[in-house]
Design a protein around this motif. Structure first.
Motif, short mmCIF file in Angstrom:
data_model
loop_
_atom_site.label_atom_id
_atom_site.label_comp_id
_atom_site.label_asym_id
_atom_site.label_seq_id
_atom_site.Cartn_x
_atom_site.Cartn_y
_atom_site.Cartn_z
N LEU A 6 20.42 -4.15 -23.96
CA LEU A 6 19.36 -3.76 -25.49
C LEU A 6 20.31 -4.09 -26.61
O LEU A 6 19.57 -5.40 -27.32
CB LEU A 6 18.93 -2.39 -25.71
N ALA A 7 22.19 -3.78 -26.32
CA ALA A 7 22.59 -4.50 -27.42
C ALA A 7 22.48 -5.71 -27.61
O ALA A 7 21.98 -7.18 -28.83
CB ALA A 7 23.99 -3.68 -27.92
N ASN A 8 22.31 -6.48 -26.79
CA ASN A 8 22.79 -7.83 -26.41
C ASN A 8 21.53 -9.18 -27.36
O ASN A 8 21.44 -9.78 -27.60
CB ASN A 8 22.89 -8.57 -24.71
N ILE A 9 20.28 -7.79 -26.14
CA ILE A 9 19.12 -8.63 -27.09
C ILE A 9 18.79 -8.25 -28.66
O ILE A 9 18.79 -8.98 -29.13
CB ILE A 9 18.58 -8.54 -26.31
N ARG A 10 19.56 -7.26 -28.86
CA ARG A 10 18.61 -6.83 -30.12
C ARG A 10 19.40 -8.16 -31.00
O ARG A 10 19.55 -9.14 -31.89
CB ARG A 10 19.50 -5.59 -31.08
N GLN A 11 20.78 -9.07 -30.49
CA GLN A 11 21.56 -9.85 -30.82
C GLN A 11 21.17 -10.37 -31.15
O GLN A 11 20.85 -12.07 -32.09
CB GLN A 11 23.23 -9.81 -30.75
N PHE A 12 20.27 -11.31 -29.52
CA PHE A 12 20.21 -12.73 -29.60
C PHE A 12 18.74 -12.64 -30.47
O PHE A 12 18.70 -13.55 -31.52
CB PHE A 12 19.25 -12.63 -28.21
N LEU A 13 17.43 -11.27 -30.51
CA LEU A 13 16.81 -11.13 -31.61
C LEU A 13 16.87 -11.98 -33.07
O LEU A 13 16.35 -12.40 -34.16
CB LEU A 13 16.18 -10.06 -31.60
N PRO A 68 10.93 0.96 -23.11
CA PRO A 68 12.16 0.83 -24.50
C PRO A 68 13.07 -0.60 -25.20
O PRO A 68 13.23 -1.37 -25.64
CB PRO A 68 13.71 0.83 -23.74
N LEU A 69 12.53 -1.65 -24.02
CA LEU A 69 12.72 -3.30 -24.21
C LEU A 69 11.52 -3.82 -25.36
O LEU A 69 11.91 -4.01 -26.35
CB LEU A 69 12.40 -4.19 -22.78
N CYS A 70 10.45 -2.96 -25.36
CA CYS A 70 8.98 -3.54 -26.15
C CYS A 70 8.98 -2.70 -27.29
O CYS A 70 8.91 -3.25 -28.60
CB CYS A 70 7.95 -2.63 -25.00
N LYS A 71 10.20 -1.24 -27.03
CA LYS A 71 9.60 -0.45 -28.48
C LYS A 71 11.24 -1.54 -29.24
O LYS A 71 11.55 -1.37 -30.61
CB LYS A 71 11.01 0.27 -28.40
N LEU A 72 12.06 -2.16 -28.60
CA LEU A 72 13.34 -2.86 -29.65
C LEU A 72 12.63 -4.24 -30.59
O LEU A 72 12.66 -4.53 -31.48
CB LEU A 72 14.08 -3.70 -28.43
N PHE A 73 11.18 -5.09 -29.25
CA PHE A 73 10.82 -6.31 -30.12
C PHE A 73 9.85 -6.21 -30.93
O PHE A 73 9.60 -6.48 -31.16
CB PHE A 73 10.22 -6.82 -28.54
N ALA A 74 8.82 -4.59 -31.20
CA ALA A 74 8.44 -4.67 -31.90
C ALA A 74 9.30 -4.06 -33.15
O ALA A 74 8.45 -4.55 -34.67
CB ALA A 74 7.89 -2.89 -32.19
N PRO A 77 8.13 -7.81 -35.33
CA PRO A 77 7.20 -8.95 -35.34
C PRO A 77 7.91 -9.99 -35.74
O PRO A 77 6.69 -10.93 -35.63
CB PRO A 77 6.04 -7.56 -36.64
N ASP A 78 8.31 -10.49 -36.31
CA ASP A 78 8.58 -11.77 -37.09
C ASP A 78 9.39 -13.15 -36.24
O ASP A 78 9.29 -13.97 -36.07
CB ASP A 78 8.96 -11.79 -38.26
N VAL A 79 9.13 -12.15 -35.31
CA VAL A 79 10.23 -13.37 -34.38
C VAL A 79 9.40 -13.31 -32.78
O VAL A 79 9.01 -14.74 -31.87
CB VAL A 79 11.62 -12.71 -33.77
N VAL A 80 8.73 -12.18 -32.42
CA VAL A 80 8.56 -12.10 -31.20
C VAL A 80 7.03 -12.46 -30.81
O VAL A 80 6.21 -11.51 -31.48
CB VAL A 80 8.57 -10.68 -29.95
N ALA A 81 6.98 -14.08 -30.71
CA ALA A 81 5.57 -14.21 -30.84
C ALA A 81 4.13 -14.58 -29.41
O ALA A 81 3.32 -14.14 -29.80
CB ALA A 81 6.02 -15.62 -30.76
N LEU A 82 4.85 -13.60 -28.62
CA LEU A 82 4.23 -13.78 -26.93
C LEU A 82 5.45 -12.89 -26.23
O LEU A 82 6.19 -13.18 -25.49
CB LEU A 82 4.04 -15.06 -26.92
#
Length: 174
Positions: A6-13, A68-74, A77-82
């Motif tokens: 999750l930390a790596n995904i957060r950094q990517f986002l 948990p992955l979707c909660k991070l995506f939430a 909202p300006d980044v995850v388009a689909l």
């Protein structure tokens, strides 16, 4: 889900946000393609396939990984388009009615039946819908039978076909 993942995904986002690059996130429903999958396949298949062959494990996967992955995506909202639920039936499904995409003469596969795979995919889709109500959801599939996904509540439905060189084939069918 592991915290370091999750930390790596957060950094990517965060990087995507900084450079104003929207992302399409694919939750890919397929297992390992390492040689042991095919050569020593039965043991490997029995381990990795449980998330889509066993409904109880599918529910745990949706709850403990996808949610948990979707909660991070939430939070982005300006980044995850689909969000796309990708399915590669030729890797996973060996169904009496649907068959095995590769055929028995090419590769020995164990596979799950289509209903179990659809249960798994719908579970992921339902979590994405609940946790990301404003993010469009789609299925990207290299299965030509799109009717397989007719019961899904989706915003978009697509079909991806790639050859072994990662080139898109049959673009006229999109």
């Amino acid at each position: 889900i592991k915290e370091d993942y999750l930390a790596n995904i957060r950094q990517f986002l965060d990087i995507c946000r900084e450079i104003e690059m929207p992302v399409l996130w694919t939750i890919c429903c397929h297992s390992s393609t390492v040689n042991t999958y095919y050569e020593d396949g039965k043991y490997v298949w029995d381990v990795v396939s449980q998330s889509y062959a066993n409904p109880a494990v599918a529910d745990q996967y949706a709850e403990n990984f996808v949610k948990p992955l979707c909660k991070l995506f939430a939070e982005y909202p300006d980044v995850v388009a689909l969000v796309s639920i990708a399915d590669e039936p030729e890797n996973e499904i060996n169904d009496v009615e649907m068959g095995n995409h590769f055929g028995d003469d090419i590769r020995t596969m164990y596979g799950v039946n289509r209903d179990d795979m659809i249960y798994f995919m719908k579970g992921i889709n339902d979590v994405c819908k609940k946790e990301l109500p404003n993010v469009p959801r789609t299925v990207a599939s290299n299965n030509s039978n799109k009717a397989t996904y007719a019961g899904f509540d989706l915003d978009l439905m697509g079909q991806n076909r790639y050859d072994n060189n990662a080139n898109v084939a049959n673009t006229d069918t999109f």
